[in-house]
Design a protein around this motif. Sequence first.
Motif, PDB file in Angstrom:
ATOM      1  N   SER A  49     -16.821  11.555  51.712  1.00  0.00           N
ATOM      2  CA  SER A  49     -16.369  12.237  50.498  1.00  0.00           C
ATOM      3  C   SER A  49     -17.358  13.338  50.145  1.00  0.00           C
ATOM      4  N   VAL A  50     -16.802  14.415  49.597  1.00  0.00           N
ATOM      5  CA  VAL A  50     -17.592  15.542  49.111  1.00  0.00           C
ATOM      6  C   VAL A  50     -17.179  15.765  47.660  1.00  0.00           C
ATOM      7  N   THR A  51     -18.164  15.776  46.765  1.00  0.00           N
ATOM      8  CA  THR A  51     -17.870  15.843  45.327  1.00  0.00           C
ATOM      9  C   THR A  51     -18.788  16.865  44.670  1.00  0.00           C
ATOM     10  N   ALA A  52     -18.209  17.653  43.786  1.00  0.00           N
ATOM     11  CA  ALA A  52     -18.971  18.559  42.928  1.00  0.00           C
ATOM     12  C   ALA A  52     -18.797  18.084  41.491  1.00  0.00           C
ATOM     13  N   THR A  53     -19.902  17.838  40.790  1.00  0.00           N
ATOM     14  CA  THR A  53     -19.848  17.297  39.438  1.00  0.00           C
ATOM     15  C   THR A  53     -20.555  18.228  38.469  1.00  0.00           C
ATOM     16  N   HIS A  54     -20.221  18.045  37.204  1.00  0.00           N
ATOM     17  CA  HIS A  54     -20.798  18.870  36.141  1.00  0.00           C
ATOM     18  C   HIS A  54     -20.822  18.048  34.866  1.00  0.00           C
ATOM     19  N   SER A  55     -21.935  18.045  34.169  1.00  0.00           N
ATOM     20  CA  SER A  55     -22.076  17.346  32.902  1.00  0.00           C
ATOM     21  C   SER A  55     -22.829  18.258  31.945  1.00  0.00           C
ATOM     22  N   GLN A  56     -22.270  18.443  30.765  1.00  0.00           N
ATOM     23  CA  GLN A  56     -22.806  19.425  29.829  1.00  0.00           C
ATOM     24  C   GLN A  56     -22.902  18.817  28.434  1.00  0.00           C
ATOM     25  N   ASN A  57     -24.099  18.848  27.854  1.00  0.00           N
ATOM     26  CA  ASN A  57     -24.308  18.363  26.502  1.00  0.00           C
ATOM     27  C   ASN A  57     -24.146  19.538  25.545  1.00  0.00           C
ATOM     28  N   THR A  58     -23.142  19.457  24.668  1.00  0.00           N
ATOM     29  CA  THR A  58     -22.850  20.584  23.785  1.00  0.00           C
ATOM     30  C   THR A  58     -23.876  20.740  22.670  1.00  0.00           C
ATOM     31  N   ARG A  59     -24.699  19.731  22.431  1.00  0.00           N
ATOM     32  CA  ARG A  59     -25.720  19.831  21.384  1.00  0.00           C
ATOM     33  C   ARG A  59     -26.996  20.462  21.919  1.00  0.00           C
ATOM     34  N   THR A  60     -27.506  19.920  23.032  1.00  0.00           N
ATOM     35  CA  THR A  60     -28.741  20.450  23.612  1.00  0.00           C
ATOM     36  C   THR A  60     -28.484  21.620  24.556  1.00  0.00           C
ATOM     37  N   GLN A  61     -27.218  21.866  24.911  1.00  0.00           N
ATOM     38  CA  GLN A  61     -26.823  22.931  25.833  1.00  0.00           C
ATOM     39  C   GLN A  61     -27.455  22.742  27.207  1.00  0.00           C
ATOM     40  N   GLN A  62     -27.755  21.508  27.565  1.00  0.00           N
ATOM     41  CA  GLN A  62     -28.293  21.179  28.867  1.00  0.00           C
ATOM     42  C   GLN A  62     -27.143  20.899  29.832  1.00  0.00           C
ATOM     43  N   ILE A  63     -27.247  21.447  31.058  1.00  0.00           N
ATOM     44  CA  ILE A  63     -26.176  21.316  32.044  1.00  0.00           C
ATOM     45  C   ILE A  63     -26.770  20.713  33.311  1.00  0.00           C
ATOM     46  N   ASP A  64     -26.159  19.649  33.791  1.00  0.00           N
ATOM     47  CA  ASP A  64     -26.530  19.005  35.053  1.00  0.00           C
ATOM     48  C   ASP A  64     -25.362  19.133  36.009  1.00  0.00           C
ATOM     49  N   MET A  65     -25.649  19.643  37.214  1.00  0.00           N
ATOM     50  CA  MET A  65     -24.599  19.860  38.210  1.00  0.00           C
ATOM     51  C   MET A  65     -25.064  19.351  39.563  1.00  0.00           C
ATOM     52  N   THR A  66     -24.122  18.936  40.382  1.00  0.00           N
ATOM     53  CA  THR A  66     -24.360  18.640  41.791  1.00  0.00           C
ATOM     54  C   THR A  66     -23.381  19.481  42.596  1.00  0.00           C
TER      55      THR A  66
END
Length: 920
Positions: A425-442
């Motif tokens: 499997s190949v996966t691209a993910t994204h998680s974004q905190n709207t308060r701290t504006q921090q973005i984590d991606m793979t």
Amino acid sequence: MTFQKPSHTFTKIHLKALQTNSFNILFSLSFTVFINTLGFSQEIPKTQTPILPKTENDTMRVTIDVDSLLKPTVNLKETDSTLQDTLPKKKEFLTDVVNYKALGYVTLNQRLKQTTLYDEAEVNYQDMEIKAGIIVIDHNKNLVYAGRLKDSAGVYSQAPTFKQGANLVEPDSIIFNTETKKALIFNSRTEQSGGYIIADVTKKENDSVYFINRGKFTTSENKDDPEFYFLMRKAKIVPNKKVVTGLTNMYIYNVPTPIGLPFAFFPLTKKQTSGILFPTFGQDSRRGYNLQNGGYYFAISDYVDLAVYGDYYTNGSYGLRTESSYAVRYKFRGNFGFRYENLINEERGFPNYSKTSIYNLRWSHSQDSKANPSSRFSASVNLGSSKYYQESVNQINASNFLNNTLSSSVSYAKSFTGEPQVNLSVTATHSQNTRTQQIDMTLPTFQGSVSRIFPFAPKIGTKKGIIDNINFQYNVNAQNKINTTDSLFFTKEMFDDARVGVQQSIPISTNFKVFKHFSVSASTNFQENWTLNTIRKYYDDEENKILKQDLSGFDSFRTYNFSTSIGTTIYGMFNFEKKGQDATIKAIRHIMRPSISYNINPSFDEYYDSFDYITANGDLTRAEYSRFEESIYGSPNKNFSSSLGLNLGNNLEAKVRDRDSTKTEPKKIILLNNLNFSTSYNFAGDSLQWSPVRVSGGTQLFDNKMSVNFGMTLDPYALDNNNRRVDRFNVNNGGSPFRLTSASLNVSYSLSSDSFSGEKEVDQDAIDESVRSGGRADDLFGEPQNFANQRLGDEERDNEKEMDSEFYKFTIPWSLRLAYAVNYSNSSRQNEISSNSLMFSGDVDLSPRWTVGVSSGYDFKNQGFTYTQLRFERDLMSWKMNFSWIPFSQRASWNFFIGIKSGLLKDIKYDKQREPDQRL
């Protein structure tokens, strides 16, 4: 039964035998004719030689060609020219079979050449079907008359129905020409693509064109007395395509209104068609008057469509929104949306003037399970500006105002069947905190695995024992992880801090039983970690501080561990039944699942480095660090641990007497879904060897309508005067055996009047719209507020409920949804409720057509109401009226809408939105 033209039977020819009284004369004449017919003549015999004539040559002779006389004669048949008719043959009156029937009688009048069918008459000719009380067929004029029956009281019944192809007309009477296919229809009612057309006189020109005089066009279900209609003085109708009219204006309950046009065009189609999307009007105190959600709809094909919306504000703000849905049956389906808003607050030159650009991208894709069982592609994307849902002024985003997280995932998985099976499997993910504006991606994550392999399992039979159950597998995980912020999103700087790594693991495990009732499992795991990102720390004497240097290059480390566990299941039954008594509670069953686990995690000191530095006090101190501590999978374990884990799971069920007396078996109910206790003891620790006891549980009450979940943490160690944990039990410090450090309780409850009669209908379209944007699957945070968009509402919802009494309705439909959450903190003797809030949402049908709803909450700690939305809805039969009000918060506004429910005339509406004046 078939029908034939009566004129074919007017001429009749009768054949009779010839007769005579003189039988003998007739016999003699017949005999003579018979003899003459069969008789032969005789020649006279020759008596002497015949004298031949003398031939002489004549100079004036004429030469005759003998051969021409001997040629066979050609039989020529001459045709009389008067028999050839140059006029075309007249077409028959009926070119096909006519099927007809009537319940009363069928009569044929030869003098008038008419056929009459009476009482439930029916005529079928080609694609035409006429049903009426009476039908008269005029063969001379090629006309068919159909009408109603009138009884002695003057009441009409059995109104005609005229159907040709897919078009159905219900008139009072009709005249149809079977030769020209034209018709005159009186007081007709016909349905065209969801709309009804009522006309005094309708002329049917052909199969695809109708002309009407003083017709009424409406979408009301009450055909006899519609509450509204558009009066069309003259109109042309093309079924399933369009209605083109002259002077037209709206009537409400037969009262004319000034709403009208000199000419109008109504599209009639059952297929997707492109067209204009009319906007809604509103007013904003900071941006002026506005137009929202106006645009154009593109019906690209049967598989994909596109809607483009635009917003405009008089202060210069604007917005753009695109929505597209696609689907291929048995393969895949999905939708795509992009939203962009350029917002200007206040006027240029004012202190509160600001200009911001926000955007949001959504994409959802799902593959049909039948398309390809071995591979699957899916996507769920929701990314964009962190403050999009908080700053967006489009009313469709009202329910997502409280979103704190945006997340996305796009994955492709492939399986290779066989022994062993390989999964990739190949996966691209994204998680974004709207308060701290921090973005984590793979971008991306690669995962591969090989299914379990049992090298010592027997080829035939089941696996038994510790050796047969030994198995291992291979797993690999590779990631390219990016940590960035909202301001650097979609820029090249976001890749500066990317982390790349690969983790491989080979777990080996087995399981077996001991003493018949105990299950034992043992496992070990070997891991190898590769990384391209390491660090180096050192002390800089000149700057007098510790510095960190990022290194790029391949590096790796390896770890391993061991664990084993033993567990069993214990059943306990408490019976309450007594002989001769029918107890309400029959029995209670207690299920316990105790387990003990042991884990060993070695210390990997070889992957740690150290350096000396001088503290502020001038002391020389040595610091240790691992060069892998900022890698994607972290640093290896430094401290050796040997711990024993204790776990106890509980489940309580009861058997009670069923309220239904017809059922003989008791009913089983669940008292506790789970009640779990867990702790551990570290043998290798020099202090604080016991970890806190964690308790969690949950249950369902009131026929699974109430969900209760709770948890707590109990610490056995005491605190010193600085509120730090010390190696001393709390009970030895004059306290209780355990110190409550944290606790939580969550309760959700849904109840409605339909709970006692059936399931309540939900607005699935509004739920999907909220969930796709990262919101809740209920309306506790409100509902989307684009009333003009028929995708977010039930277009033809029937609010008519069955009433038990004609005079008094003693049940009022209602619904209530509650969510209560409370958290307690006492880790440092603060002894406080960290959060305590109640969210609620409900709807009440005050009358069959009045609905009032509210979504709100109350924060008991801060003593204030949370985000609140008030909803009012009035069903006006063919119309609907909605009013939504958000009284406070940053999105304080109100929205009023009144319009026709039918999607055919949904653009006939009045919609006003306004944000309250901030000064008030």
